[in-house]
Design a protein around this motif. Structure first.
Motif, PDB file in Angstrom:
ATOM      1  N   UNK A  30      -4.742   7.928 -13.370  1.00 23.51           N
ATOM      2  CA  UNK A  30      -5.100   8.911 -12.337  1.00 23.51           C
ATOM      3  C   UNK A  30      -5.342   8.219 -10.998  1.00 23.51           C
ATOM      4  N   UNK A  31      -6.063   7.106 -11.022  1.00 23.23           N
ATOM      5  CA  UNK A  31      -6.347   6.361  -9.791  1.00 23.23           C
ATOM      6  C   UNK A  31      -5.069   5.808  -9.164  1.00 23.23           C
ATOM      7  N   UNK A  32      -4.185   5.258 -10.002  1.00 19.89           N
ATOM      8  CA  UNK A  32      -2.941   4.670  -9.508  1.00 19.89           C
ATOM      9  C   UNK A  32      -2.086   5.728  -8.805  1.00 19.89           C
TER      10      UNK A  32
ATOM     11  N   UNK B  47      -3.752   6.938  -5.482  1.00 22.31           N
ATOM     12  CA  UNK B  47      -3.628   5.982  -4.375  1.00 22.31           C
ATOM     13  C   UNK B  47      -2.226   6.018  -3.766  1.00 22.31           C
ATOM     14  N   UNK B  48      -1.203   6.126  -4.612  1.00 23.64           N
ATOM     15  CA  UNK B  48       0.176   6.231  -4.101  1.00 23.64           C
ATOM     16  C   UNK B  48       0.324   7.487  -3.240  1.00 23.64           C
TER      17      UNK B  48
ATOM     18  N   UNK C 236       1.092   7.781   0.798  1.00 25.76           N
ATOM     19  CA  UNK C 236       2.219   8.599   1.257  1.00 25.76           C
ATOM     20  C   UNK C 236       1.793   9.642   2.270  1.00 25.76           C
ATOM     21  N   UNK C 237       0.554  10.101   2.161  1.00 27.15           N
ATOM     22  CA  UNK C 237       0.058  11.185   3.037  1.00 27.15           C
ATOM     23  C   UNK C 237      -0.957  10.681   4.052  1.00 27.15           C
TER      24      UNK C 237
ATOM     25  N   UNK D  31      -4.122   2.445   6.594  1.00 28.49           N
ATOM     26  CA  UNK D  31      -3.757   1.870   5.293  1.00 28.49           C
ATOM     27  C   UNK D  31      -4.899   1.037   4.725  1.00 28.49           C
ATOM     28  N   UNK D  32      -5.559   0.279   5.601  1.00 29.46           N
ATOM     29  CA  UNK D  32      -6.667  -0.571   5.147  1.00 29.46           C
ATOM     30  C   UNK D  32      -7.823   0.263   4.611  1.00 29.46           C
ATOM     31  N   UNK D  33      -8.069   1.410   5.213  1.00 23.35           N
ATOM     32  CA  UNK D  33      -9.151   2.287   4.755  1.00 23.35           C
ATOM     33  C   UNK D  33      -8.856   2.806   3.349  1.00 23.35           C
ATOM     34  N   UNK D  34      -7.606   3.234   3.130  1.00 26.57           N
ATOM     35  CA  UNK D  34      -7.201   3.718   1.802  1.00 26.57           C
ATOM     36  C   UNK D  34      -7.346   2.603   0.774  1.00 26.57           C
ATOM     37  N   UNK D  35      -6.907   1.394   1.131  1.00 34.24           N
ATOM     38  CA  UNK D  35      -6.956   0.263   0.197  1.00 34.24           C
ATOM     39  C   UNK D  35      -8.399  -0.098  -0.165  1.00 34.24           C
ATOM     40  N   UNK D  36      -9.283  -0.135   0.831  1.00 35.61           N
ATOM     41  CA  UNK D  36     -10.686  -0.483   0.579  1.00 35.61           C
ATOM     42  C   UNK D  36     -11.354   0.579  -0.299  1.00 35.61           C
ATOM     43  N   UNK D  37     -11.087   1.851   0.006  1.00 35.26           N
ATOM     44  CA  UNK D  37     -11.627   2.943  -0.827  1.00 35.26           C
ATOM     45  C   UNK D  37     -11.111   2.806  -2.254  1.00 35.26           C
ATOM     46  N   UNK D  38      -9.783   2.592  -2.389  1.00 34.84           N
ATOM     47  CA  UNK D  38      -9.164   2.476  -3.719  1.00 34.84           C
ATOM     48  C   UNK D  38      -9.772   1.311  -4.500  1.00 34.84           C
ATOM     49  N   UNK D  39      -9.905   0.162  -3.852  1.00 38.66           N
ATOM     50  CA  UNK D  39     -10.400  -1.023  -4.530  1.00 38.66           C
ATOM     51  C   UNK D  39     -11.817  -0.868  -5.048  1.00 38.66           C
TER      52      UNK D  39
END
Length: 429
Positions: free
Chosen positions: A230-232, A235-236, A240-241, A249-257
């Protein structure tokens, strides 16, 4: 040339030469170079230079994705998905080869190339040993596919992260241009390898052996496994959105991590963070300051002017020029310092000729293609090459010489560069 400009150039050359000959750790030499430039007064304002020249969007994107991938890797999701796809498509040696290559390229678009190789090569040895077929075309193909697949998205390879950050490309915008050419280059590689290793790939085997591979043991915790899927996917979708969401992009990555760490491994924070490549992040930090010094002292502006004279005074000629040059250099020098050097050069084109270079998109994509594809030229061209060949020695006691690797790599890169040049011409000109 001023004394500070000369100093910056000498430090840059020393750092690059040090990395090529690998006599000193790349992180250490980059940090020492940056510290020296800060200390001798190349930057009038040291704190201001750190704020201006260090690309924190790139650093945070890398950090977030490292934490995210490491957290998900422990759930077994990547190995499970890989083996599941093989059970579906591994009907004969040809489809087994093609499906493995496709899977590696697909994974490399979302997790770093080294992690992809570390996941797939041991799996490949298990498969080829079970079927009693030659592992060499599979391993070489996977190394090459990891670099080709890495060019498809902004998170697939560090040069893409740097370029997308500098150019302001979103995940979907970058992928729409780069994914098609990555797939085309991948198909070319499949055809080339099927031709070169025709005898090895003609061997027949019992396809039921592939279908009998047990994947159930890979899922130790079903809850964590399904949450990781679900997480993977989430995040994709978020990448994309990102324009619609209004997130960097960095904000999405930090949240995801760190959200994945909270959900999946709240008691393994220290262990997970220990797996983060802090050396790479510090290497980037030092490298940004070294190239920043070259920009500060006017060297980048001079290099831009020289390249415009050599490449031609148009977006088309510059794009056609930079792709093969980037491929050639990236085959022998780490593509990260080369990309870090070229980014301010490309940005300065709008200062040199603002009317002609108003839209730099073709140049940015050309640089990204060249930096990623060139890594396949030699055994030292990319980290995935070095790790993949080291595993070949570790597991099979097989050593691939520099010249033997280059025999396949240079031929592949030559074909990929020609294909990519045609693609750029059709897409932009």
């Amino acid at each position: 040339m001023s004394i500070y400009a000369l100093t910056s150039l000498i430090v840059f050359i020393i750092v690059v030469v040090g990395m090529v000959f690998q006599k000193i750790d790349r992180t250490l030499i980059a940090m020492l170079g940056a510290i020296f430039l800060l200390g001798v007064g190349v930057f009038p304002n040291q704190i201001g230079a750190i704020k201006e020249y260090v690309d924190y969007n790139t650093l945070l994107l890398l950090l977030g994705m490292m934490v995210f991938v490491e957290t998900l890797r422990k759930t077994g999701i990547f190995t499970f998905l890989g083996l599941s796809m093989l059970r579906l498509f591994g009907n004969n040696t040809y489809t087994l080869f093609i499906s493995l290559i496709f899977l590696v390229a697909l994974f490399s678009g979302f997790i770093d190339n080294v992690t992809t190789v570390l996941v797939f090569i041991p799996m490949t040895f298990a498969i080829t040993d079970s079927l009693n077929i030659n592992y060499l075309p599979f391993v070489l193909g996977e190394i090459f596919a990891s670099n080709i697949g890495g060019m498809a998205t902004i998170i697939g390879d560090p040069p893409n992260i740097m370029i997308a950050s500098a150019a302001g490309f979103s995940f979907s915008e970058f992928a729409l241009v780069m994914y098609p050419i990555a797939l085309i280059n991948l198909v070319f590689m499949d055809i080339l390898f099927i031709f070169i290793f025709k005898k090895d790939l003609q061997i027949k085997f019992d396809k039921d052996t592939i279908k009998s591979f047990d994947t159930s043991h890979l899922i130790e915790d079903k809850r964590s496994f399904f949450l990781s899927i679900i997480l993977f996917v989430t995040v994709i979708i978020a990448f994309s959105a990102q324009h619609f969401l209004g997130l960097e992009s960095s904000t999405i990555a930090i949240i995801a991590g760190f959200f994945s760490l909270l959900i999946l491994a709240p008691n393994q924070v220290r262990d997970t963070l220990n797996e983060v490549e802090w050396e790479s992040l510090l290497f980037f930090f030092g490298l940004f300051l070294i190239t920043g010094a070259m920009e500060e002292t006017g060297l980048i502006a001079d290099l831009s002017n020289v390249m415009v004279k050599v490449a031609g005074n148009s977006v088309k000629s510059f794009s056609m020029f930079i792709l093969p040059v980037a491929s050639l250099i990236s085959g022998f020098i780490d593509n990260i310092p080369f990309t870090a050097t070229m980014i301010p050069v490309v940005q300065h084109l709008q200062v040199v000729q603002p009317g002609i270079f108003s839209d730099l998109s073709p140049v940015w994509y050309s640089l990204a293609m060249g930096a990623c594809l060139g890594g396949n030229a030699t055994s030292i061209g990319a980290s995935a090459n070095i790790i993949g060949l080291a595993m070949l020695t570790q597991f099979k006691n097989k050593t691939i010489l520099f010249k033997d690797f280059a025999k396949y790599g240079l031929l592949l890169v030559l074909g990929n560069v020609v294909i990519s040049e045609i693609y750029l011409l059709l897409l932009f000109f």
